[in-house]
Scaffold this active site. Sequence first.
Site, short mmCIF file in Angstrom:
data_model
loop_
_atom_site.label_atom_id
_atom_site.label_comp_id
_atom_site.label_asym_id
_atom_site.label_seq_id
_atom_site.Cartn_x
_atom_site.Cartn_y
_atom_site.Cartn_z
N LYS A 114 85.36 51.02 8.28
CA LYS A 114 84.89 51.26 6.92
C LYS A 114 85.95 52.04 6.15
CE LYS A 114 80.84 53.24 4.55
NZ LYS A 114 79.53 53.88 4.78
N SER A 171 73.06 54.16 6.02
CA SER A 171 74.16 53.27 5.62
C SER A 171 74.80 52.48 6.74
CB SER A 171 75.24 54.09 4.89
OG SER A 171 74.78 54.47 3.62
N SER A 228 75.73 51.82 2.78
CA SER A 228 77.02 51.62 2.16
C SER A 228 78.03 50.90 3.06
CB SER A 228 77.60 52.97 1.75
OG SER A 228 77.75 53.82 2.89
#
Length: 463
Positions: A79, A173, A149
């Site tokens: 990420k 997330s 996210s």
Amino acid sequence: MRPYELSLSAAADAIRARRLSPVELADSVLERIEQVDPHLRAYVTVTAERARRAAREAENDIAAGRYRGPLHGIPMGLKDVIDVAGEATSAGSRVRADHRAEADSTVAARLSAAGAVLVGKTHTHEFAYGLTTPQTNNAWDTGRVAGGSSGGSSVAVAAGTATFTLGTDTGGSIRVPAALNGVVGFKPTYGLVPRHGVTSLSWSLDHVGPITRTVEDAALVLAALAGHDPRDPASLTAPGTEYRPVAGADLTGLRVGVPRTYFFDHVDAEVEAAVRRAIDRLRALGAHLVDVEIPMTRYIRATHWGLMVPEATAYHETSLRTVPELYQADVRILLEAGELMPAGDYLRAQRARTLMRREWARLLRDVDLVAAPTVPATAVKAGQETITWADGTVEGVSDAYVRLSAPANITGLPSLSVPVGHDAAGLPIGMQLLGRPLGEKVLLRVGHAYEQSQPVRQLARAA
């Protein structure tokens, strides 16, 4: 089966047995990225040359007898809040458009030491402050949200453009996008995985964890990540352990808590039915089901926001005042709202969390874990802002998605999301397992047992 379709554990077995080359696997994944990422947009950047170089090194090391373990030669995505030396970490924001990491984060360094091969950085909702990841499309239906996210990380695993990825989880997330894309997402106990070198959203709620195809894969990644790091003030000194679940699906004697309230309130009927079928499957595997009452439910949302909003604003204080125009509107509004929150509200949220942890500890004395939906609805259409429930109640999409996942962040409890089916539109549904502090092995055992009793899952259809 093409190499990019392999789970981590299957690929690791093939590499160790010299039936599969790390170079062959990396090339297969990179070709897959070229094929499907233009319409999925999981990646903000693809590190193709870096990946090929690392794959060749892995192949040479293994040939020379220097095999490092099950992650050696395995393609991964990280990420875009996780620092990798020499690579950009933009956190999905123009605020950090020029940022390039000078050193590896702890998790990136540990995965590199284990021999994993970085193929790229995955999209995140700006600064991980959102539940949709608008840059990325759902792996099962490109007209729907990926979740956030860690949307890019979840879509990459679901589409076969990474064998595993890492995400971060402040209110769900990791687990929310994992559930919406039909993959496994694991938020460990708070402090088990160090966060040094990871861009913060809310330091008392942030977690780093794996997103994978299978529960066994998640255990293999967690084993490489877990362990104390003095550079993270919250890092635990808990001893390392072997997380890989043993074969066999017998759950005899295990007590699974099934919530009477909260986790099944305002939940889509198809989601509830799929999760209850999965819970019944745990009973068929030997588990004893126990009705439980979730404590302090009326305070969950206020406590979560009361902690996250001021902490996020404090982290962004300087840039919010100097370059506010560089933030996306949705994130900027939240950060500005944090400037208006009284200190007393933050302290009350801290006290509420202390009480909530105490009550959850009491609940988990009577059961070994709690099983519930990960999210109350499947992936909504891109741009959709609200969900209307059967009783006419209207709820914001982000509020709905965070509602069931936030308790594990507030309390710091480990939580595992496992795919348990699809709705009538073919969209994935996830079941969440919540356990005791440092109870990762129990969650992995239960998730693996359930998974082994089900048909093998295929890659996402939109890919």
